[in-house]
Scaffold this active site. Structure first.
Site, PDB file in Angstrom:
ATOM      1  N   ALA A   1       2.618   5.336 -20.241  1.00  0.00           N
ATOM      2  CA  ALA A   1       2.783   5.886 -21.583  1.00  0.00           C
ATOM      3  C   ALA A   1       3.415   7.264 -21.456  1.00  0.00           C
ATOM      4  O   ALA A   1       3.520   7.823 -20.360  1.00  0.00           O
ATOM      5  CB  ALA A   1       1.446   5.976 -22.313  1.00  0.00           C
ATOM      6  N   LYS A   2       3.852   7.810 -22.570  1.00  0.00           N
ATOM      7  CA  LYS A   2       4.358   9.176 -22.593  1.00  0.00           C
ATOM      8  C   LYS A   2       4.328   9.673 -24.026  1.00  0.00           C
ATOM      9  O   LYS A   2       4.442   8.882 -24.975  1.00  0.00           O
ATOM     10  CB  LYS A   2       5.796   9.254 -22.070  1.00  0.00           C
ATOM     11  CG  LYS A   2       6.168  10.631 -21.536  1.00  0.00           C
ATOM     12  CD  LYS A   2       5.478  10.913 -20.214  1.00  0.00           C
ATOM     13  CE  LYS A   2       5.953  12.231 -19.613  1.00  0.00           C
ATOM     14  NZ  LYS A   2       5.375  12.429 -18.278  1.00  0.00           N
TER      15      LYS A   2
END
Length: 425
Positions: free
Chosen positions: A114-115
């Site tokens: 994720a980011k």
């Protein structure tokens, strides 16, 4: 202070998302996967864009834009940093989330990638303003995060204080303290010993192994570190402590060099006092991007994406490049380095120390049982050594560069998990 790029962040006409997808396509071709599986792996599972109204200290208001991209959940909850930068775009966040998926798989950490990002220049905002931004952003994305869903961590422009604000905001909404919702927190709030320097330690471990692979003795070897923020600063320290001569470093304000080797502890004190590496006593000033083209044994790009590209790759003279930043090398530059015999240790291997110790922090928070610094560092070293050996073995077996071999290994592990779970419904 967080270093940003000294060279153009993205090569002309290139895109970090296109680079990430090109690397994935190379891996799926090697593995013999069909187009449908490539598309599945190339497409984020979930992404959200939120508006963040900010009341400034002077009474005015503005609206900021934030993103959170969850690329893959096949091997576990999503995991990835949160960056505050005026250059944040959704495509950048998508690329970074994808790279995080491969990084977790390569290091055998039970997460997907994720980011997150908010388009803001933290240097132009007060601490109370940044706290308000963080708490509103957390509130907006809170249905998507949690210890079993998605665990943010610090990145460019954010730090342990940011993670404390996120953890507190989420905990208030849940009605009880949830230490495991973020990692990279202060030690007093469930952070792990060794987390602040983990990415840098991982970079140093891989750098020493890569130099040995090329027959270069660490003691007395020369290094240049582009970026003197959370990763570059400590990487420079660990390289110097091992006997290397760090002959040049840079930050967003400029670059300095000393062919005899910079005094890194003194430089760190100078940065604490002045906010920049520029003006360090006894050093020579360099034009910022020139640090990438010095004739050194080791180059560590530790700022942001796309600083090594078709426009400067032929002028790079380092024998070994170890990527402290995410995505600093374009595919065109990779091809030049391959042709010129430069060994590149890719980001999903070299800078994975941070996510490894973030995992350790998550485990400790879940168990409410804390490890010593020695335990953290020894377990990190073991993980990095195993990953280095795995990637080297795959590179030799498949006759591939390290980046392609690392991506193939990681993609294969994610694809296996995906295929074993099957499609729902």
């Amino acid at each position: 202070m967080t270093a940003v790029a000294d060279a153009p962040a993205i090569a002309p006409g290139a895109s970090v998302l296109a680079d990430a997808r090109a690397q994935l396509k190379t891996a799926t071709d090697v593995l013999g996967y069909d187009e449908s599986l490539f598309s599945m792996l190339a497409t984020p599972r979930r992404e959200v864009t939120v508006s963040i109204p900010l009341r400034r200290d002077n009474g005015t208001s503005e609206v900021l834009i934030g993103h959170r991209v969850q690329h893959n959940f096949s091997r576990g909850p999503a995991k990835g940093g949160l960056r505050y930068s005026p250059d944040v775009t959704l495509d950048e966040v998508r690329a970074l989330a994808m790279w995080m998926t491969w990084k977790c798989a390569l290091l055998d950490v039970p997460y997907g990638g994720a980011k997150g990002g908010v388009r803001i220049d933290p240097r132009e905002h007060s601490q109370p303003e940044l706290e308000r931004v963080t708490r509103r952003y957390t509130s907006e994305i809170s249905p998507l995060i949690g210890p079993e869903r998605d665990i943010p961590a610090p990145d460019i422009g954010t730090d342990e204080r940011t993670m404390a604000w996120m953890m507190d905001t989420y905990s208030v909404q849940q009605g009880h303290t949830v230490l495991g919702v973020t990692t990279g927190k202060p030690i007093s709030l469930g952070g792990s010993l060794g987390r602040a320097t983990a990415t840098s330690r991982g970079v140093a471990h891989v750098a020493f192994a890569a130099l040995a692979d090329r027959g270069i003795t660490v003691a007395g070897a020369t290094a240049a570190v582009q970026g003197f923020g959370k990763v570059g600063r400590y990487a420079a320290r660990f390289l110097a402590e091992a006997g290397m001569k760090v002959v040049a470093v840079s930050d967003q304000y400029g670059a300095i060099a000393d062919e005899k080797g910079l005094d890194i502890p003194a430089l760190e004190a100078h940065v604490e006092a002045t906010g920049s590496v520029v003006g360090f006593a006894g050093s020579d000033e360099l034009e910022g991007a020139a640090i990438l083209e010095l004739e050194v044994d080791l180059l560590v790009p530790a700022a942001v994406e796309g600083v090594l590209h078709a426009g400067n790759a032929e002028r790079v003279k380092a024998k070994v490049i170890v990527e402290g930043a995410n995505g600093p090398t374009s595919p065109e530059a990779d091809e030049v380095f391959r042709r010129n015999g430069i060994l590149v240790a890719p980001d999903i291997l070299a800078n994975a120390g941070g996510v490894v110790v973030s995992y350790f922090e998550w485990v400790q928070s879940s168990q409410a049982f804390w490890w010593s610094a020695d335990e953290v560092e020894s377990r990190l070293a073991a993980r990095m050594d195993i990953a280095w050996r795995d990637v080297n073995a795959a590179a030799r077996r498949l006759d591939l560069p390290l980046r392609d071999a690392a991506t193939v290994l990681a993609v294969e592990r994610v694809a296996q998990a995906h295929l074993q779970r099957g499609l729902y419904p």
